[in-house]
Enzyme design. Structure first.
Site, PDB file in Angstrom:
ATOM      1  N   ASP A 120      21.846   8.557 -54.119  1.00  0.00           N
ATOM      2  CA  ASP A 120      21.596   9.501 -53.023  1.00  0.00           C
ATOM      3  C   ASP A 120      21.351  10.928 -53.508  1.00  0.00           C
ATOM      4  O   ASP A 120      21.076  11.821 -52.692  1.00  0.00           O
ATOM      5  CB  ASP A 120      22.780   9.483 -52.030  1.00  0.00           C
ATOM      6  CG  ASP A 120      22.790   8.215 -51.182  1.00  0.00           C
ATOM      7  OD1 ASP A 120      21.810   7.455 -51.226  1.00  0.00           O
ATOM      8  OD2 ASP A 120      23.792   7.997 -50.468  1.00  0.00           O
TER       9      ASP A 120
ATOM     10  N   LYS B  22      29.268  12.000 -44.392  1.00  0.00           N
ATOM     11  CA  LYS B  22      28.606  11.093 -43.440  1.00  0.00           C
ATOM     12  C   LYS B  22      28.984   9.647 -43.744  1.00  0.00           C
ATOM     13  O   LYS B  22      29.398   8.906 -42.861  1.00  0.00           O
ATOM     14  CB  LYS B  22      27.086  11.260 -43.549  1.00  0.00           C
ATOM     15  CG  LYS B  22      26.295  10.177 -42.844  1.00  0.00           C
ATOM     16  CD  LYS B  22      24.801  10.367 -42.990  1.00  0.00           C
ATOM     17  CE  LYS B  22      24.210   9.744 -44.227  1.00  0.00           C
ATOM     18  NZ  LYS B  22      23.958   8.299 -44.167  1.00  0.00           N
ATOM     19  N   ASN B  23      28.834   9.239 -45.000  1.00  0.00           N
ATOM     20  CA  ASN B  23      29.036   7.822 -45.326  1.00  0.00           C
ATOM     21  C   ASN B  23      30.492   7.394 -45.189  1.00  0.00           C
ATOM     22  O   ASN B  23      30.772   6.231 -44.920  1.00  0.00           O
ATOM     23  CB  ASN B  23      28.515   7.515 -46.738  1.00  0.00           C
ATOM     24  CG  ASN B  23      26.998   7.495 -46.772  1.00  0.00           C
ATOM     25  OD1 ASN B  23      26.355   7.510 -45.732  1.00  0.00           O
ATOM     26  ND2 ASN B  23      26.430   7.475 -47.970  1.00  0.00           N
TER      27      ASN B  23
ATOM     28  N   ARG C  10      17.436  -4.186 -48.663  1.00  0.00           N
ATOM     29  CA  ARG C  10      18.833  -4.074 -48.262  1.00  0.00           C
ATOM     30  C   ARG C  10      19.363  -5.265 -47.464  1.00  0.00           C
ATOM     31  O   ARG C  10      19.703  -5.148 -46.289  1.00  0.00           O
ATOM     32  CB  ARG C  10      19.053  -2.761 -47.494  1.00  0.00           C
ATOM     33  CG  ARG C  10      18.553  -1.567 -48.270  1.00  0.00           C
ATOM     34  CD  ARG C  10      18.771  -0.287 -47.540  1.00  0.00           C
ATOM     35  NE  ARG C  10      20.051   0.321 -47.805  1.00  0.00           N
ATOM     36  CZ  ARG C  10      20.415   1.493 -47.317  1.00  0.00           C
ATOM     37  NH1 ARG C  10      19.627   2.160 -46.532  1.00  0.00           N
ATOM     38  NH2 ARG C  10      21.594   1.994 -47.592  1.00  0.00           N
TER      39      ARG C  10
ATOM     40  N   ARG D 249      19.954  13.285 -39.614  1.00  0.00           N
ATOM     41  CA  ARG D 249      20.857  12.149 -39.809  1.00  0.00           C
ATOM     42  C   ARG D 249      21.960  12.489 -40.807  1.00  0.00           C
ATOM     43  O   ARG D 249      23.049  11.920 -40.740  1.00  0.00           O
ATOM     44  CB  ARG D 249      20.081  10.940 -40.342  1.00  0.00           C
ATOM     45  CG  ARG D 249      19.075  10.356 -39.364  1.00  0.00           C
ATOM     46  CD  ARG D 249      18.521   9.063 -39.900  1.00  0.00           C
ATOM     47  NE  ARG D 249      19.582   8.289 -40.528  1.00  0.00           N
ATOM     48  CZ  ARG D 249      19.430   7.517 -41.595  1.00  0.00           C
ATOM     49  NH1 ARG D 249      18.254   7.383 -42.142  1.00  0.00           N
ATOM     50  NH2 ARG D 249      20.454   6.868 -42.106  1.00  0.00           N
TER      51      ARG D 249
ATOM     52  N   CYS E  67      14.304  -1.210 -44.498  1.00  0.00           N
ATOM     53  CA  CYS E  67      14.413   0.230 -44.348  1.00  0.00           C
ATOM     54  C   CYS E  67      13.497   0.828 -45.389  1.00  0.00           C
ATOM     55  O   CYS E  67      13.113   0.157 -46.341  1.00  0.00           O
ATOM     56  CB  CYS E  67      15.879   0.627 -44.494  1.00  0.00           C
ATOM     57  SG  CYS E  67      16.238   1.895 -45.647  1.00  0.00           S
TER      58      CYS E  67
HETATM   59  C1  UD1 Z   1      25.697   2.914 -49.074  1.00  0.00           C
HETATM   60  C2  UD1 Z   1      25.383   4.292 -48.539  1.00  0.00           C
HETATM   61  C3  UD1 Z   1      24.017   4.758 -49.033  1.00  0.00           C
HETATM   62  C4  UD1 Z   1      23.945   4.667 -50.553  1.00  0.00           C
HETATM   63  C5  UD1 Z   1      24.341   3.265 -51.024  1.00  0.00           C
HETATM   64  C6  UD1 Z   1      24.411   3.148 -52.541  1.00  0.00           C
HETATM   65  C7  UD1 Z   1      26.555   4.276 -46.427  1.00  0.00           C
HETATM   66  C8  UD1 Z   1      26.477   4.320 -44.955  1.00  0.00           C
HETATM   67  N1  UD1 Z   1      25.411   4.257 -47.094  1.00  0.00           N
HETATM   68  O1  UD1 Z   1      24.720   2.034 -48.523  1.00  0.00           O
HETATM   69  O2  UD1 Z   1      23.821   6.114 -48.618  1.00  0.00           O
HETATM   70  O3  UD1 Z   1      22.617   4.934 -50.971  1.00  0.00           O
HETATM   71  O4  UD1 Z   1      25.642   2.928 -50.501  1.00  0.00           O
HETATM   72  O5  UD1 Z   1      25.284   4.084 -53.060  1.00  0.00           O
HETATM   73  O6  UD1 Z   1      27.626   4.313 -46.996  1.00  0.00           O
HETATM   74  N2  UD1 Z   1      22.692  -5.346 -51.445  1.00  0.00           N
HETATM   75  C9  UD1 Z   1      22.425  -6.700 -51.472  1.00  0.00           C
HETATM   76  N3  UD1 Z   1      23.145  -7.520 -50.622  1.00  0.00           N
HETATM   77  C10 UD1 Z   1      24.105  -7.041 -49.787  1.00  0.00           C
HETATM   78  C11 UD1 Z   1      24.380  -5.661 -49.784  1.00  0.00           C
HETATM   79  C12 UD1 Z   1      23.651  -4.839 -50.627  1.00  0.00           C
HETATM   80  O7  UD1 Z   1      21.557  -7.152 -52.201  1.00  0.00           O
HETATM   81  O8  UD1 Z   1      24.712  -7.834 -49.066  1.00  0.00           O
HETATM   82  C13 UD1 Z   1      21.898  -4.442 -52.327  1.00  0.00           C
HETATM   83  C14 UD1 Z   1      21.084  -3.459 -51.519  1.00  0.00           C
HETATM   84  O9  UD1 Z   1      19.851  -4.034 -51.154  1.00  0.00           O
HETATM   85  C15 UD1 Z   1      20.902  -2.316 -52.483  1.00  0.00           C
HETATM   86  C16 UD1 Z   1      22.210  -2.324 -53.275  1.00  0.00           C
HETATM   87  O10 UD1 Z   1      22.783  -3.612 -53.075  1.00  0.00           O
HETATM   88  O11 UD1 Z   1      19.826  -2.548 -53.350  1.00  0.00           O
HETATM   89  C17 UD1 Z   1      23.185  -1.250 -52.869  1.00  0.00           C
HETATM   90  O12 UD1 Z   1      23.586  -1.460 -51.549  1.00  0.00           O
HETATM   91  P1  UD1 Z   1      25.016  -1.046 -50.983  1.00  0.00           P
HETATM   92  O13 UD1 Z   1      25.901  -0.567 -52.089  1.00  0.00           O
HETATM   93  O14 UD1 Z   1      25.500  -2.160 -50.131  1.00  0.00           O
HETATM   94  O15 UD1 Z   1      24.618   0.193 -50.090  1.00  0.00           O
HETATM   95  P2  UD1 Z   1      24.933   0.453 -48.575  1.00  0.00           P
HETATM   96  O16 UD1 Z   1      26.363   0.142 -48.298  1.00  0.00           O
HETATM   97  O17 UD1 Z   1      23.881  -0.130 -47.717  1.00  0.00           O
END
Ligand code: UD1
Length: 421
Positions: free
Chosen positions: A308, A22-23, A123, A400, A118
């Site tokens: 996850d 999915k991701n 996030r 999802r 969320c």
């Molecule tokens: C992706 C995955 C999700 C998984 C996560 C961590 C997808 C669609 N989703 O989510 O299933 O749980 O990686 O492995 O691929 N953060 C910030 N600022 C930012 C971006 C992120 O502070 O600009 C923080 C987030 O709040 C969170 C952490 O970094 O606490 C991890 O986020 P991130 O690695 O960006 O996860 P996603 O890409 O949202």
């Protein structure tokens, strides 16, 4: 709303095919925006999140067609005629923010709704914004929307991420493929989904090196072309189904699985007393003797233990011999499954980002509520070995991220059915 009813107690035997990730698919789909030629993805998972991303791309003017029951997706961004990613679609799924980088690179401007909070944490998007600004974008937040433009085009830059965010790495990687000159992303995320994205972008003509390491180097090119790409195996679906025989007993082969996708997870299974073997077709998992042993787990970016899989791992540790601790370091509010597991008789204490699980001999079926995608599947897994019936409500979260979950679990002997409430 549907519920899933699980009757515990059956040993599990057989094989389960693991779908495309999915991701990975959710980041490969927006990559289509980078080219005016079609991108075809094979091995796509059939999930509601994929439909949401299709709707979002269509709302921007892309054309999308699906074949082979949704496993093959062809998208064309020949006629992008809208640069606004609307709140109504973006709020459904955080991954919608992955259109920002590609739209900026291809169109020079984009307006993308902030995804909002969320259930599992705040996030924010600061890292995405910081990286794109380094590439020359001007980004402003107005009325809940990010207004981004690159009036002089994007220019390669050196970007150091404060945290190895998956989404930020993907957005910056996609944008920089069409930037002028060289971009270096330091402290980049190393997840297999990033490597899969880079592989696909290379097929489209991008010049990328270092994906899978903390430093990715991209030489911008003038244009990208069409390509066909198979989506990598879903390591989270894989880990989830590997836990089914670990919890309920028996032996199951997860087809398409590879140790390299779930190495740190396999180390914890091994410490808990679960046997995992790589075969020519996938990963064979067996629990042979008695209860599993307690283990301590800390979630980390890849190659560490994936956040996850934390909820599903907790489901197994509820009936382990001894006390386990789970440290969640990625999301601040990701133990919502704990109180639900406690309704089934689990003994868990949560303090901030740490959960302490004192193993009990057996869980008992109970009505429980799914609070997010991975939490919902953890309750189903817990129900597989619980005494009596577990009724998991609000299972729309499951659609999802898990295709045909009832069919897949039934095929290995679990007593699981989906009922209308
Ligand atoms: C992706 C995955 C999700 C998984 C996560 C961590 C997808 C669609 N989703 O989510 O299933 O749980 O990686 O492995 O691929 N953060 C910030 N600022 C930012 C971006 C992120 O502070 O600009 C923080 C987030 O709040 C969170 C952490 O970094 O606490 C991890 O986020 P991130 O690695 O960006 O996860 P996603 O890409 O949202």
């Amino acid at each position: 709303m549907d519920s899933i009813v699980v009757t515990g107690g059956s040993e599990l035997r057989g094989e389960i095919p693991i779908a495309g990730a999915k991701n990975a698919c959710l980041t490969l789909m927006p990559a289509t925006i980078l080219s005016d030629e079609p991108l075809t993805l094979t091995n796509a998972p059939r999930l509601s999140d994929i439909k949401t991303m299709t709707q979002l791309l269509e709302s921007l003017g892309a054309e999308a067609a699906s074949m082979q029951d949704g496993q093959v997706l062809t998208m064309s961004s020949h006629n992008l005629d809208n640069h606004v990613a609307d709140y109504d679609i973006v709020r459904k799924m955080r991954a919608s923010n992955l259109v920002l980088g590609p739209m900026l690179a291809r169109l020079g401007h984009a307006v993308v709704s902030l995804p909002g909070g969320c259930a599992i944490g705040a996030r924010p998007m600061d890292l995405h914004i910081h990286g794109l600004e380094k590439l020359g974008a001007e980004i402003e937040l107005k009325d809940g929307y990010l207004h981004a433009k690159a009036p002089r085009g994007l220019k390669g830059a050196e970007i150091e991420l404060a945290f190895a965010s998956v989404g930020a790495t993907e957005n910056i990687l996609m944008a920089s493929t069409l930037a002028k000159g060289t971009t270096v992303i330091r402290n980049a995320a190393r997840e297999p989904e990033i490597v899969d994205l880079a592989d696909c972008l290379r097929k489209m003509g991008a010049q990328i090196e270092g994906d899978g390491t903390s430093e990715i180097v991209i030489q911008g090119v003038d244009r990208l072309h069409g390509a066909t790409h198979p989506v990598v195996t879903d390591r989270i679906e894989l880990g989830t189904y590997m836990l089914a025989p670990a919890i309920a007993g028996g032996e199951v082969e997860c087809l398409g699985g590879k140790i390299s996708l779930v190495e740190s997870f396999c180390e914890k299974l091994d410490a808990a007393g679960i046997h995992v073997e790589e075969t020519e077709r996938g990963l064979k998992v067996a629990r042979r003797n008695g209860r599993v042993s307690a283990v301590d787990v800390t979630t980390e970016p890849f190659p560490g233990f994936p956040t996850d899989l934390q909820a599903q791992m907790m489901a197994m540790l509820c009936t382990a011999e001894g006390t386990s601790t789970l440290h969640e370091t990625i999301f601040e509010n990701r133990f919502m499954h704990a109180p639900e597991l406690m309704r089934m008789g689990a003994n868990i204490e949560v303090h901030g980002g740490t959960a302490t699980v004192h193993g009990v001999e057996k869980l008992k079926g109970a009505p429980v509520m799914a609070t997010d995608l991975r939490a919902s599947v953890s309750l189903i897994l817990a129900g597989l070995a619980a005494e009596g019936e577990t009724v998991v409500s609000r299972v729309y979260h499951l659609d999802r991220g898990y295709e045909k979950v009832v069919r897949k679990l039934s095929s290995i002997g679990a007593k699981v059915e989906r009922v209308k409430e």
